[in-house]
Design an enzyme around this catalytic site. Structure first.
Site, PDB file in Angstrom:
ATOM      1  N   LYS B   9      12.674  44.437  32.687  1.00 50.74           N
ATOM      2  CA  LYS B   9      13.667  43.426  33.009  1.00 50.74           C
ATOM      3  C   LYS B   9      13.833  43.360  34.518  1.00 50.74           C
ATOM      4  O   LYS B   9      13.741  44.374  35.187  1.00 50.74           O
ATOM      5  CB  LYS B   9      14.989  43.868  32.386  1.00 50.74           C
ATOM      6  CG  LYS B   9      16.073  42.833  32.397  1.00 50.74           C
ATOM      7  CD  LYS B   9      17.332  43.408  31.754  1.00 50.74           C
ATOM      8  CE  LYS B   9      18.531  42.681  32.259  1.00 50.74           C
ATOM      9  NZ  LYS B   9      19.663  43.513  32.546  1.00 50.74           N
ATOM     10  N   GLN B  10      14.054  42.170  35.025  1.00 52.79           N
ATOM     11  CA  GLN B  10      14.449  42.072  36.423  1.00 52.79           C
ATOM     12  C   GLN B  10      15.902  41.664  36.481  1.00 52.79           C
ATOM     13  O   GLN B  10      16.276  40.567  36.088  1.00 52.79           O
ATOM     14  CB  GLN B  10      13.570  41.072  37.171  1.00 52.79           C
ATOM     15  CG  GLN B  10      14.082  40.881  38.584  1.00 52.79           C
ATOM     16  CD  GLN B  10      13.077  40.268  39.522  1.00 52.79           C
ATOM     17  OE1 GLN B  10      11.923  40.068  39.177  1.00 52.79           O
ATOM     18  NE2 GLN B  10      13.525  39.959  40.723  1.00 52.79           N
ATOM     19  N   GLY B  11      16.717  42.569  36.947  1.00 50.98           N
ATOM     20  CA  GLY B  11      18.148  42.287  37.050  1.00 50.98           C
ATOM     21  C   GLY B  11      18.456  41.682  38.400  1.00 50.98           C
ATOM     22  O   GLY B  11      17.558  41.272  39.125  1.00 50.98           O
ATOM     23  N   ALA B  12      19.752  41.650  38.734  1.00 52.75           N
ATOM     24  CA  ALA B  12      20.163  41.028  39.985  1.00 52.75           C
ATOM     25  C   ALA B  12      19.670  41.820  41.182  1.00 52.75           C
ATOM     26  O   ALA B  12      19.303  41.268  42.191  1.00 52.75           O
ATOM     27  CB  ALA B  12      21.678  40.892  40.024  1.00 52.75           C
ATOM     28  N   GLU B  13      19.655  43.147  41.067  1.00 51.81           N
ATOM     29  CA  GLU B  13      19.298  43.890  42.272  1.00 51.81           C
ATOM     30  C   GLU B  13      18.212  44.925  42.048  1.00 51.81           C
ATOM     31  O   GLU B  13      17.852  45.642  42.967  1.00 51.81           O
ATOM     32  CB  GLU B  13      20.539  44.540  42.875  1.00 51.81           C
ATOM     33  CG  GLU B  13      21.300  45.417  41.916  1.00 51.81           C
ATOM     34  CD  GLU B  13      22.424  46.141  42.620  1.00 51.81           C
ATOM     35  OE1 GLU B  13      22.396  46.214  43.850  1.00 51.81           O
ATOM     36  OE2 GLU B  13      23.306  46.643  41.937  1.00 51.81           O
ATOM     37  N   ALA B  14      17.700  45.004  40.848  1.00 52.48           N
ATOM     38  CA  ALA B  14      16.664  45.997  40.615  1.00 52.48           C
ATOM     39  C   ALA B  14      15.683  45.514  39.556  1.00 52.48           C
ATOM     40  O   ALA B  14      16.023  44.687  38.713  1.00 52.48           O
ATOM     41  CB  ALA B  14      17.292  47.316  40.173  1.00 52.48           C
ATOM     42  N   LYS B  29      14.218  52.493  37.894  1.00 50.58           N
ATOM     43  CA  LYS B  29      15.052  51.427  38.439  1.00 50.58           C
ATOM     44  C   LYS B  29      14.688  51.301  39.902  1.00 50.58           C
ATOM     45  O   LYS B  29      14.955  52.202  40.691  1.00 50.58           O
ATOM     46  CB  LYS B  29      16.519  51.811  38.262  1.00 50.58           C
ATOM     47  CG  LYS B  29      17.476  50.741  38.717  1.00 50.58           C
ATOM     48  CD  LYS B  29      18.873  51.119  38.283  1.00 50.58           C
ATOM     49  CE  LYS B  29      19.862  50.050  38.654  1.00 50.58           C
ATOM     50  NZ  LYS B  29      21.220  50.391  38.202  1.00 50.58           N
ATOM     51  N   ASP B 135      31.633  48.488  38.669  1.00 53.05           N
ATOM     52  CA  ASP B 135      31.030  47.288  38.078  1.00 53.05           C
ATOM     53  C   ASP B 135      31.126  47.360  36.558  1.00 53.05           C
ATOM     54  O   ASP B 135      30.122  47.283  35.862  1.00 53.05           O
ATOM     55  CB  ASP B 135      29.569  47.177  38.529  1.00 53.05           C
ATOM     56  CG  ASP B 135      28.963  45.826  38.182  1.00 53.05           C
ATOM     57  OD1 ASP B 135      29.706  44.894  37.831  1.00 53.05           O
ATOM     58  OD2 ASP B 135      27.727  45.710  38.246  1.00 53.05           O
TER      59      ASP B 135
END
Lengths: 334, 241
Positions: B9-14, B29, B135
């Site tokens: 998965k590509q998240g917002a920051e990693a 990560k 968060d």
């Protein structure tokens, strides 16, 4: 076909706009500009609006070529904003509605920005970054409401920039934010500032007080341009980060930037880089529509009017506090 | 170690990759470089977040809050290697896909109550140990079966709440602080995330808060009054322009 006139005066901008089915017929504006080092206060701002509103109204009617009897609905900013300036526009709007015998509708200022942005950019269902002197919110639409996913927990980003401009005694014409932007272009040396992201929320007051407290020492080592540059880089990085976070959270691939700070080209550039890396699209407008104006109120009012919204004359009040998610969005059915 | 990672998965920051670390299923990560921000800022943020994440994961262990095991930290490549829960579901997906389907036969409310209690207690345990998550959202909490139910193909394994454990993830914005202000803000962030994501379950946060209060009487008054204060700041802020 709906022809709507909108009055906006929630802060130091006074605007009257006229739209016909999303077509902009007039967009007139005056800005109350204070001396360097000073901000605008409610009473003086209201006086400015009082002195100018008739002129702006006349100009708008003339520019559009529309006669009062052609207008279908009179719209004004109900809130949020400063009480006294809001009141000036509300009174004039009410008077016009009575004189011309037209229905009247109060509009949420934030919704005005969002709908204006969607109209100009043709963004369909974007994640909205709403950044201005009084607001910093990340908004996404879901089930008949514009829901706030993230926002500032203290002062707005525009307020942070404006107040820093006051510390440096930058000019308030045409706007303090514009002058910071120009100065930042000449900045080279980057100063590390507090960086404060809390989930999808941000905080700016720490950065401002850090710079206010240390300004004399900082100016020995950095030029004012360096400080503007560092401030912009830091606060915009925070904004882009929470926008990206909200996009990931909502699975959205469009961003729309609205509000006065939204016309900052460095912010648009940074957001553009982020979007390109994610394969998303960015939508932004220029100062004519980013900065508070009457058209956005007319357009948002027209949408609500078309979808059947009406307001009793006795409800045509103002409110300083009016959350974006308080408004039931009757004109969208997705 | 061969570099044949599968991107999860590509998240917002990693970017998250799946790999095998010494024979165990692991997750990498990688906090990739963000080109939109100044490179000095990017470097310092990334380094700080990797540190925070590693530190809080370890601290959660002592607090009795389940998190992925930490295997390796690699500053050079901006990576953290940690335990991968092959069988897991985020609270967000759980509420949207499992609870809402069970609503029809009234079990939805009961399982949601149990899960809300787990969340409230976990957050409380972290706060009691001065861990501020930073968060808290429904995407940053996982449900994991205590006893593997890999054989069960359909969603029914997620209905056996007695067999589920809550795992907290994504500690990049976390930090250690004793102040009630930060705990109040942490709760506020959670409330806001739940309201915006799960607006069809308006009670969810209250149930979590109830469990948070009940778990331990210590200090709870101060934290809650701070929480109310933070909330008031947000809701009643005048918004001009």
């Amino acid at each position: 076909m709906v022809i709507a006139i909108g009055f906006e005066g929630s802060a130091n901008k006074l605007g009257v706009g006229i739209v016909r089915d999303g077509e902009i017929l007039a967009n007139c504006r005056r800005t109350y500009i204070t001396p360097p080092g000073e901000g605008f206060l409610p009473r003086e701002t209201a006086e400015h609006h009082q002195q100018n509103i008739h002129g702006v109204l006349e100009e708008a009617l003339e520019q559009s070529g529309i006669l009062p009897q052609d207008i279908d609905v009179v719209c004004y900013t109900k809130g949020p904003g400063m009480g006294a300036p809001l009141m000036v526009c509300a009174i004039v709007a009410r008077t016009c509605a009575k004189l011309w015998n037209k229905p009247i509708l109060g509009v949420n200022h934030c919704i005005g920005h969002i709908e204006m942005g969607r109209l100009i950019t043709k963004a369909n269902n974007p994640t909205v970054l709403y950044v201005s002197g009084g607001n910093t919110q990340i908004i996404a639409y879901s089930r008949q409401r514009y829901r706030i996913f993230g926002e500032t927990i203290d002062i707005a980003v525009g307020n942070c920039l404006d107040r820093f401009a006051r510390v440096l005694k930058l000019s308030n014409a045409p706007s303090p934010g514009y002058n910071i932007e120009q100065a930042a272009k000449r900045g080279k040396k980057y100063l590390h500032l507090p960086y404060c992201v809390k989930g999808m929320d941000v905080s700016f007051s720490g950065i401002l007080s850090y710079m206010e407290d240390k300004i004399d020492d900082l100016l020995k080592e950095y030029t004012p341009e360096d400080l503007c540059y560092s401030l912009q880089e830091t606060v915009f990085a925070m904004l882009v980060e929470i926008t990206e976070r909200a996009m990931a959270h909502c699975g959205s691939d469009e961003v729309l930037i609205v509000g006065g700070v939204g016309c900052n080209e460095r912010l648009q550039e940074m957001m553009g880089v982020m979007c390109a890396e994610r394969g998303s699209k960015i939508f932004a407008t220029d100062e004519r529509f980013c900065i508070d104006n009457g058209v956005m109120i007319a357009h948002a009012g027209a949408l609500a009017f078309e979808s059947g919204a009406r307001m009793d004359f006795k409800d045509t009040t103002i409110t300083q506090r009016y959350r974006t998610d308080d408004v039931l969005v009757t004109w969208r059915n997705d | 170690m061969a570099e044949d990672y599968k991107i999860l998965k590509q998240g917002a920051e990693a970017k998250l990759y799946i790999c095998n670390y010494l024979g165990k299923p692991a997750l990498i990560k990688e906090r990739f470089k963000k080109n939109y921000r100044h490179s000095d800022l990017d470097t310092s943020i990334t380094k700080e977040r990797i540190k925070n994440e590693a530190r809080s994961i370890v601290r959660c262990k002592t607090a009795g809050v389940k998190t992925p095991c930490l295997y390796l930290v690699d500053f050079e490549r901006r990576r953290i290697y940690m335990q991968h829960f092959v069988e897991s579901i985020t609270i967000k997906d759980f509420v949207i896909n499992i609870v809402s389907k069970e609503q029809i036969n009234c079990d939805g409310d009961i399982i949601l109550d149990v899960v809300a209690k787990m969340i409230g207690e976990a957050v409380r345990k972290m706060h009691d140990n001065n861990i501020i998550h930073g968060d808290l959202t429904s995407s940053n909490m996982l449900l994991v079966p205590k006893i593997s139910s890999a054989g069960v193909a359909d969603n029914s394994k997620w209905l056996d709440v007695a067999n589920l454990e809550l795992v907290m993830i994504d500690f990049g914005l976390s930090f250690i602080d004793t102040s009630t202000e930060d705990k109040g803000v942490d709760l506020y962030v959670l409330e806001r995330a739940l309201i915006s994501t799960h607006n069809d379950y308006p009670d969810l946060f209250n149930k979590i808060l109830e469990a948070y209060k009940k778990f331990n009487k210590n200090n709870v008054k101060e934290i809650l009054s701070k929480f109310e204060e933070v909330r008031a700041r947000g809701r009643k802020r005048t918004m001009v322009g």
